[in-house]
Write a protein that holds these residues in place. Structure first.
Motif, PDB file in Angstrom:
ATOM      1  N   LEU A  33      52.171  83.802 116.469  1.00 50.70           N
ATOM      2  CA  LEU A  33      51.618  84.505 115.303  1.00 50.70           C
ATOM      3  C   LEU A  33      52.334  84.096 114.023  1.00 50.70           C
ATOM      4  O   LEU A  33      51.700  83.890 112.982  1.00 50.70           O
ATOM      5  CB  LEU A  33      51.720  86.014 115.499  1.00 50.70           C
ATOM      6  CG  LEU A  33      50.741  86.635 116.485  1.00 50.70           C
ATOM      7  CD1 LEU A  33      51.067  88.110 116.693  1.00 50.70           C
ATOM      8  CD2 LEU A  33      49.325  86.468 115.993  1.00 50.70           C
ATOM      9  N   LEU A  34      53.651  83.988 114.098  1.00 43.66           N
ATOM     10  CA  LEU A  34      54.431  83.568 112.937  1.00 43.66           C
ATOM     11  C   LEU A  34      54.064  82.153 112.509  1.00 43.66           C
ATOM     12  O   LEU A  34      53.904  81.873 111.322  1.00 43.66           O
ATOM     13  CB  LEU A  34      55.933  83.661 113.249  1.00 43.66           C
ATOM     14  CG  LEU A  34      56.870  83.256 112.136  1.00 43.66           C
ATOM     15  CD1 LEU A  34      56.741  84.217 110.959  1.00 43.66           C
ATOM     16  CD2 LEU A  34      58.304  83.222 112.638  1.00 43.66           C
ATOM     17  N   ALA A  35      53.889  81.254 113.484  1.00 50.46           N
ATOM     18  CA  ALA A  35      53.506  79.878 113.167  1.00 50.46           C
ATOM     19  C   ALA A  35      52.126  79.824 112.523  1.00 50.46           C
ATOM     20  O   ALA A  35      51.908  79.061 111.560  1.00 50.46           O
ATOM     21  CB  ALA A  35      53.536  79.023 114.428  1.00 50.46           C
ATOM     22  N   ALA A  36      51.185  80.632 113.017  1.00 47.87           N
ATOM     23  CA  ALA A  36      49.843  80.654 112.424  1.00 47.87           C
ATOM     24  C   ALA A  36      49.880  81.188 110.996  1.00 47.87           C
ATOM     25  O   ALA A  36      49.204  80.657 110.099  1.00 47.87           O
ATOM     26  CB  ALA A  36      48.912  81.504 113.287  1.00 47.87           C
ATOM     27  N   ALA A  37      50.692  82.215 110.765  1.00 44.80           N
ATOM     28  CA  ALA A  37      50.821  82.760 109.404  1.00 44.80           C
ATOM     29  C   ALA A  37      51.466  81.744 108.468  1.00 44.80           C
ATOM     30  O   ALA A  37      51.019  81.572 107.323  1.00 44.80           O
ATOM     31  CB  ALA A  37      51.637  84.045 109.430  1.00 44.80           C
TER      32      ALA A  37
END
Length: 183
Positions: free
Chosen positions: A77-81
């Motif tokens: 999720l952090l990478a996508a954000a």
């Protein structure tokens, strides 16, 4: 030896059912990775005629895969954000013509490694950290391109017909199993 047409239809229905089960298990977004890993495992068993019915084996595999997967899900999720923010920032820079394709290439590589990580966990790797390393090490360039094509096609299909988001994980899990490290 001639196979019956129902065998192909059974494989197709297993693929769609797996996609629905993965979508259902992915409702809390952090559980998307273990749900996909369980889908890979269930489809691999289904393809080899092991452990029917698919519904119960999926949930047993999901419970096993969810252990230790929260960090992997949160990092995803952090990478996508971060990717979304980087795309927005790159759009305002003078070098956007070069940086934007580089970002998309990096995102594609990360998506292939993430999908292959779930497939490695489906093979029985208990640690998600070791599964990432194994996925990065074992993936051949040819299989990575095939899997990237499957991921790209899945994205395009969901973009064209958003309702397919509920079942697209099944065919994608089948692609991960087909390009995976099973012998």
């Amino acid at each position: 030896m001639r196979t019956h047409w129902r065998t192909g239809l059974e494989d197709f229905s297993d693929c769609l059912l797996t996609g629905l089960l993965v979508a259902l298990a992915s409702v809390p977004v952090v559980t998307a990775a273990p749900a996909f890993a369980a889908g890979c495992r269930a489809l691999d068993r289904s393809r080899h005629g092991i452990a029917r019915p698919l519904w119960t084996t999926f949930w047993a595999d999901f419970r096993q895969a969810v252990r230790g997967s929260v960090a992997f899900g949160l990092l995803g999720l952090l990478a996508a954000a971060m990717f979304a923010v980087d795309l927005d920032i790159v759009g305002a820079t003078p070098g956007a013509g070069v940086l934007r394709p580089a970002l998309w290439l990096l995102a594609g590589v990360a998506a292939v490694v993430a999908v292959r990580t779930c497939e490695v966990v489906a093979r029985g790797e208990a640690s998600w950290r070791r599964a990432v390393v194994t996925a990065a090490r074992e993936t051949s360039p040819g299989n990575a391109l095939l899997l990237a094509g499957a991921i790209g096609l899945a994205v395009v299909l969901v973009w064209m017909l958003p309702i397919l988001a509920f079942v697209i994980a099944g065919p994608l899990a089948l692609a991960a199993v087909a390009t995976g490290g099973r012998r």
